[in-house]
Design a protein around this motif. Sequence first.
Motif, short mmCIF file in Angstrom:
data_model
loop_
_atom_site.label_atom_id
_atom_site.label_comp_id
_atom_site.label_asym_id
_atom_site.label_seq_id
_atom_site.Cartn_x
_atom_site.Cartn_y
_atom_site.Cartn_z
N LEU A 159 64.33 3.93 -36.40
CA LEU A 159 63.97 5.32 -36.61
C LEU A 159 64.56 6.28 -35.58
CD1 LEU A 159 60.22 4.67 -37.50
CD2 LEU A 159 62.08 5.18 -39.09
N GLY A 160 64.88 5.79 -34.40
CA GLY A 160 65.48 6.63 -33.37
C GLY A 160 64.58 7.72 -32.84
N ASP A 161 63.26 7.57 -33.01
CA ASP A 161 62.30 8.57 -32.56
C ASP A 161 61.58 8.02 -31.32
OD1 ASP A 161 60.13 10.28 -32.17
OD2 ASP A 161 59.81 10.60 -34.31
N GLU A 162 61.59 8.79 -30.25
CA GLU A 162 60.93 8.37 -29.00
C GLU A 162 59.47 7.99 -29.25
OE1 GLU A 162 60.32 7.92 -24.72
OE2 GLU A 162 62.10 7.94 -26.00
N LEU A 163 58.80 8.69 -30.16
CA LEU A 163 57.39 8.41 -30.43
C LEU A 163 57.21 7.15 -31.27
CD1 LEU A 163 56.03 12.02 -31.06
CD2 LEU A 163 55.94 10.66 -28.97
N ASP A 164 58.28 6.58 -31.77
CA ASP A 164 58.22 5.30 -32.46
C ASP A 164 58.78 4.18 -31.60
OD1 ASP A 164 56.96 5.79 -35.00
OD2 ASP A 164 58.71 7.01 -35.51
N GLY A 165 58.70 4.38 -30.29
CA GLY A 165 59.03 3.35 -29.31
C GLY A 165 57.86 3.19 -28.36
N PRO A 166 57.85 2.14 -27.55
CA PRO A 166 56.70 1.88 -26.66
C PRO A 166 56.41 3.03 -25.69
CG PRO A 166 58.14 -0.03 -26.78
CD PRO A 166 58.86 1.08 -27.47
N ARG A 167 57.45 3.59 -25.08
CA ARG A 167 57.23 4.65 -24.11
C ARG A 167 56.57 5.86 -24.76
NH1 ARG A 167 62.31 6.77 -20.68
NH2 ARG A 167 62.99 7.39 -22.78
N GLY A 168 57.02 6.23 -25.94
CA GLY A 168 56.41 7.36 -26.63
C GLY A 168 54.98 7.08 -27.05
N ARG A 169 54.74 5.87 -27.52
CA ARG A 169 53.37 5.52 -27.93
C ARG A 169 52.43 5.47 -26.74
NH1 ARG A 169 56.38 1.52 -31.48
NH2 ARG A 169 56.41 2.48 -33.56
N ILE A 170 52.92 5.00 -25.60
CA ILE A 170 52.10 5.01 -24.38
C ILE A 170 51.72 6.44 -24.04
CG2 ILE A 170 52.21 4.65 -21.88
CD1 ILE A 170 53.81 2.09 -22.45
N TYR A 171 52.67 7.36 -24.17
CA TYR A 171 52.40 8.77 -23.87
C TYR A 171 51.35 9.33 -24.84
CZ TYR A 171 53.19 13.69 -22.81
OH TYR A 171 53.02 15.01 -22.44
N ALA A 175 43.42 13.44 -31.31
CA ALA A 175 44.46 12.75 -32.08
C ALA A 175 44.54 13.35 -33.48
CB ALA A 175 44.13 11.26 -32.18
N GLY A 176 45.72 13.27 -34.07
CA GLY A 176 45.91 13.74 -35.43
C GLY A 176 46.58 12.68 -36.27
N PRO A 177 46.84 12.96 -37.54
CA PRO A 177 47.50 11.99 -38.41
C PRO A 177 48.86 11.53 -37.88
CG PRO A 177 46.57 13.79 -39.71
CD PRO A 177 46.44 14.18 -38.27
N GLY A 178 49.58 12.41 -37.19
CA GLY A 178 50.88 12.03 -36.64
C GLY A 178 50.73 10.96 -35.56
N THR A 179 49.73 11.13 -34.69
CA THR A 179 49.46 10.11 -33.67
C THR A 179 49.16 8.77 -34.32
OG1 THR A 179 48.52 11.81 -32.22
CG2 THR A 179 47.99 9.52 -31.70
N GLN A 180 48.31 8.81 -35.34
CA GLN A 180 47.93 7.58 -36.04
C GLN A 180 49.14 6.92 -36.70
OE1 GLN A 180 45.24 7.83 -39.60
NE2 GLN A 180 43.85 6.72 -38.25
N LEU A 181 50.00 7.73 -37.30
CA LEU A 181 51.18 7.18 -37.97
C LEU A 181 52.10 6.46 -36.98
CD1 LEU A 181 53.05 6.89 -40.43
CD2 LEU A 181 54.00 9.13 -39.86
N HIS A 182 52.36 7.08 -35.82
CA HIS A 182 53.24 6.45 -34.84
C HIS A 182 52.65 5.14 -34.31
CE1 HIS A 182 56.16 9.63 -34.87
NE2 HIS A 182 55.28 10.55 -34.51
N LEU A 183 51.33 5.09 -34.14
CA LEU A 183 50.70 3.85 -33.68
C LEU A 183 50.68 2.80 -34.79
CD1 LEU A 183 47.68 5.10 -31.50
CD2 LEU A 183 50.06 4.71 -30.85
N ASP A 184 50.48 3.24 -36.04
CA ASP A 184 50.51 2.31 -37.17
C ASP A 184 51.87 1.66 -37.32
OD1 ASP A 184 47.88 2.81 -37.86
OD2 ASP A 184 48.35 4.11 -39.56
N ARG A 185 52.92 2.41 -37.03
CA ARG A 185 54.28 1.88 -37.22
C ARG A 185 54.65 0.81 -36.20
NH1 ARG A 185 57.58 7.54 -38.15
NH2 ARG A 185 57.26 7.74 -40.41
N CYS A 186 53.88 0.67 -35.14
CA CYS A 186 54.17 -0.37 -34.15
C CYS A 186 53.88 -1.74 -34.73
CB CYS A 186 53.34 -0.15 -32.89
SG CYS A 186 53.62 -1.42 -31.64
N LEU A 187 54.81 -2.67 -34.56
CA LEU A 187 54.67 -4.04 -35.05
C LEU A 187 53.77 -4.89 -34.18
CD1 LEU A 187 58.43 -4.14 -35.57
CD2 LEU A 187 56.98 -5.00 -37.41
#
Length: 428
Positions: free
Chosen positions: A41-53, A64-76
């Motif tokens: 995806l190439g999105d910082e928020l879809d990588g560990p560092r972005g999700r930690i933030y 938190a909002g739906p966007g936060t939830q989506l980025h965390l859901d996408r983590c394997l």
Amino acid sequence: MQTNLAPQYQGTPEGQEAEAILRSCVHCGFCTATCPTYQLLGDELDGPRGRIYLIKQVLEGTPAGPGTQLHLDRCLTCRNCETTCPSGVEYGRLLDIGRGIVEQQVPRPAMQRAARTLLREVLPRGWIFKPAMKAGQWLRPALPAALRAKVARPVSPGQWPKSRHARTMLLLDGCVQPAMAPNINAATARVLDALGIELAIAPRAGCCGAIRYHLNDQAGGLDDMRRNIDAWWPLVEAGAQAIVMTSSGCGVTVKEYGHLLRHDAAYAAKAARISALTRDVSEVLCDLQAELVDKVGERNADGPGQKVAFHPPCTLQHGQQIRGKVEGLLRAVGVDVRLCADSHLCCGSSGTYSLLQPELSTQLRDRKLAALHATGAGEIVSANIGCQSHLQGGTATPVGHWIELLDRLLRQPRQARQERKPAAQAAA
């Protein structure tokens, strides 16, 4: 990383653990390079560092909002980032904490709630899942291609050994594995029987707890863990030497029982003992490698006749930090085992991820299969039922568990192997 927890999280077990993990992160970004979803995806928020933030923001009081939830859901939750991290950040634990908090704050759409409830209630219950799988197998030819790929072909488990041995170990039967691939545990029992070890299954033990826990029913997951501890404890007290795991996804979870139940006064000590006894089957067989080579090597002196590609599951190489053991065992008995390029990357299965994030999961599977096929192998083996099922859904190449390969080699007639080698030499 400087962190200032919101008042509602200060002093809580989850808050204290999360704060310690956050403070260990130096935000270097090494983890990003090995994150499968960031690569796609190439999105910082879809990588560990972005999700930690994102998790840090929530713990500091940002809603938190739906966007936060989506980025965390996408983590394997593959935890490749943990293997890469020079600071030892326990990202998987932080993600569980963050997901649990976000789940409480962000209501899911009705379809998402229904899908997650179905998975939580059906998959961990073998008495529901097994007949459902049988029905799917019967209807398999008529099913849509996407669903047909998720339904395993019927397999006979073969005979469970009846010998009695002085050495006894426990085996977790699991929840979905007995219905999807019943031969895995039977093959394990046969291999260990040949090495003088008897496997016992506690009837009341079931799902390891990972399915509910990682679907944010963390209380339900902990209940599954307590049930297993209760089922195993009399056999542990009777002298069982280990609890053997044939699914690396279950293995990494059971090895974390001690940590997950450390605040439960009634179960903390027992959970720690269970975790200490838990071993992947590769760890057990590595201790018996000399005997295994004696048993299998004489039947396989000229090799298996084909290359075998091994896909190491993330839960084995990153979760349990077990690397090289399976390959070493297979090579020791004459198997030409190959690792594909980027073997450290996830195949996209990740428990229920392939059902909840099918697009990303399929992309990762197809990448992995292309790399596995490039090895020229005629067979693929892995160490986790989820990986096996996911990979098999995208290829005609047979995908199985590596213990099944050992079982086949062990059961080959000696005479046939001895006769085949001179014949092959004469032909050459």
